[in-house]
Design a protein around this motif. Structure first.
Motif, PDB file in Angstrom:
ATOM      1  N   VAL A  68       7.380  -4.632   8.035  1.00 56.66           N
ATOM      2  CA  VAL A  68       7.287  -3.439   7.194  1.00 56.66           C
ATOM      3  C   VAL A  68       7.755  -2.249   8.018  1.00 56.66           C
ATOM      4  CG1 VAL A  68       4.895  -2.906   7.851  1.00 56.66           C
ATOM      5  CG2 VAL A  68       5.691  -2.339   5.546  1.00 56.66           C
ATOM      6  N   ASN A  80      11.870  -2.332   4.960  1.00 58.80           N
ATOM      7  CA  ASN A  80      10.940  -2.879   3.984  1.00 58.80           C
ATOM      8  C   ASN A  80       9.850  -1.845   3.724  1.00 58.80           C
ATOM      9  OD1 ASN A  80      10.454  -5.150   2.504  1.00 58.80           O
ATOM     10  ND2 ASN A  80       9.359  -6.236   4.124  1.00 58.80           N
ATOM     11  N   ALA A  82       6.467  -0.188   2.529  1.00 59.71           N
ATOM     12  CA  ALA A  82       5.066  -0.551   2.249  1.00 59.71           C
ATOM     13  C   ALA A  82       4.698  -0.179   0.813  1.00 59.71           C
ATOM     14  CB  ALA A  82       4.146   0.160   3.235  1.00 59.71           C
ATOM     15  N   LEU A  85       6.078  -2.715  -1.535  1.00 60.68           N
ATOM     16  CA  LEU A  85       5.302  -3.960  -1.453  1.00 60.68           C
ATOM     17  C   LEU A  85       4.051  -3.844  -2.326  1.00 60.68           C
ATOM     18  CD1 LEU A  85       5.590  -4.708   2.377  1.00 60.68           C
ATOM     19  CD2 LEU A  85       6.692  -5.986   0.529  1.00 60.68           C
ATOM     20  N   THR A  93       0.830  -7.678   5.096  1.00 59.28           N
ATOM     21  CA  THR A  93       2.038  -7.751   5.934  1.00 59.28           C
ATOM     22  C   THR A  93       1.658  -8.227   7.335  1.00 59.28           C
ATOM     23  OG1 THR A  93       4.018  -6.574   6.688  1.00 59.28           O
ATOM     24  CG2 THR A  93       1.953  -5.348   6.814  1.00 59.28           C
ATOM     25  N   LYS A 114       3.723   1.017  12.695  1.00 58.97           N
ATOM     26  CA  LYS A 114       3.875   0.217  11.473  1.00 58.97           C
ATOM     27  C   LYS A 114       2.504  -0.202  10.942  1.00 58.97           C
ATOM     28  CE  LYS A 114       8.370  -1.885  12.323  1.00 58.97           C
ATOM     29  NZ  LYS A 114       9.148  -3.080  12.038  1.00 58.97           N
ATOM     30  N   ALA A 118       1.113   0.976   7.347  1.00 61.58           N
ATOM     31  CA  ALA A 118       0.869  -0.061   6.335  1.00 61.58           C
ATOM     32  C   ALA A 118      -0.577   0.010   5.829  1.00 61.58           C
ATOM     33  CB  ALA A 118       1.162  -1.441   6.930  1.00 61.58           C
TER      34      ALA A 118
END
Ligand SMILES: O=C(CO)COP(=O)(O)O
Length: 251
Positions: A68, A80, A82, A85, A93, A114, A118
């Motif tokens: 992520v 990618n 968050a 997602l 993740t 990260k 996240a």
């Protein structure tokens, strides 16, 4: 006395799978009797398969990304999000997998950024740490693991949505598993670190899972060790033996 920690089993599919094989894996997970009410079970397919997997796999199995980004949506080509997602019902993740750290040169600090971002966005994070063979052979295992954990702790504000995965790099994909006693030794040190740095309550609730050549035949041996709260499985997660690992308490 706080509630016992829920066992966690993750299946990291890495950069594997096809539409056909994903259908088969998801179909088999849906059909089988799995101990998912006792074991939090999450699969981590490649990005391309995240949404169809979420749509088709049973709802009591979580789906997660393997990586992520640490910033909101925007001009970050190839990354990618968050937020995206979460929007797609992908609630987990991984961060800091050793393949990300070594092949993609992710630093301790980036992994921590990260992880914190996240969590802020609402994901549950399986944060991976672990030493290389050279580091183990020079007796630096605990030093390395503590360095990685301290970097996380510098950024992470709440640990309730973090699962720590201890994955010694020399045991990943090599068929050379750390012995359950070796895993327990490091997990106990991680919990000791957590008690000192994050407080006794966080340490007590923190799930510490082991990854590195776990399979259907060796998973049960780990259960006797009090600080092993589950597994992060690579190769075997693509095979039917993943079901055995999820059902480890009843084999
Ligand atoms: O890297 C792993 C899980 O994240 C472990 O991989 P293997 O189970 O294939 O050794």
């Amino acid at each position: 006395m706080s509630a016992p920690r829920t066992f966690f089993v993750g299946g990291n599919f890495k950069m594997n799978g096809s539409q056909e094989s994903m259908k088969q894996i998801v179909g088999a997970l849906n059909e089988n009797k799995l101990n998912v009410d006792k074991v939090e079970t999450v699969i981590f397919p490649q990005n391309l398969y995240l949404i169809p997997t979420r749509e088709h796999v049973r709802k009591d199995i979580g789906v997660g990304a393997q990586n992520v980004h640490d910033k909101k949506n925007g001009a970050f080509t190839g990354e990618n999000s968050a937020q995206s997602l979460i929007d797609a019902g992908i609630n987990y993740t991984l961060t800091g997998h050793s393949e990300r750290r070594t092949i993609f040169k992710e630093s301790d600090e980036l992994v921590a950024d990260k992880t914190q971002f996240a969590i802020e966005q609402g994901l549950t994070v399986v944060a991976c740490i672990g030493e290389t063979l050279a580091e183990r052979e020079s007796n630096d295992t605990i030093k390395v693991v503590v360095r990685q954990l301290n970097a996380l702790a510098d950024k992470v504000k709440s640990w309730s949505k973090v699962v720590v995965a201890y994955e010694p790099v020399w045991a990943i994909g090599t068929g050379k598993t750390a012995t359950p006693a070796q895993a327990q030794e490091v997990h106990a040190e991680i919990r000791k670190w957590a008690a000192e740095r994050l407080g006794a309550q966080v340490a007590e609730g923190l799930r510490i899972i082991y990854g590195g050549s776990v399979n259907g035949a060796n998973c049960k041996e780990f259960l006797q060790f009090p600080d092993v709260d589950g597994f992060l499985v690579g190769g075997a997660s693509l095979k039917p033996e993943f079901h055995t690992i999820v059902n480890v308490h009843t084999i």
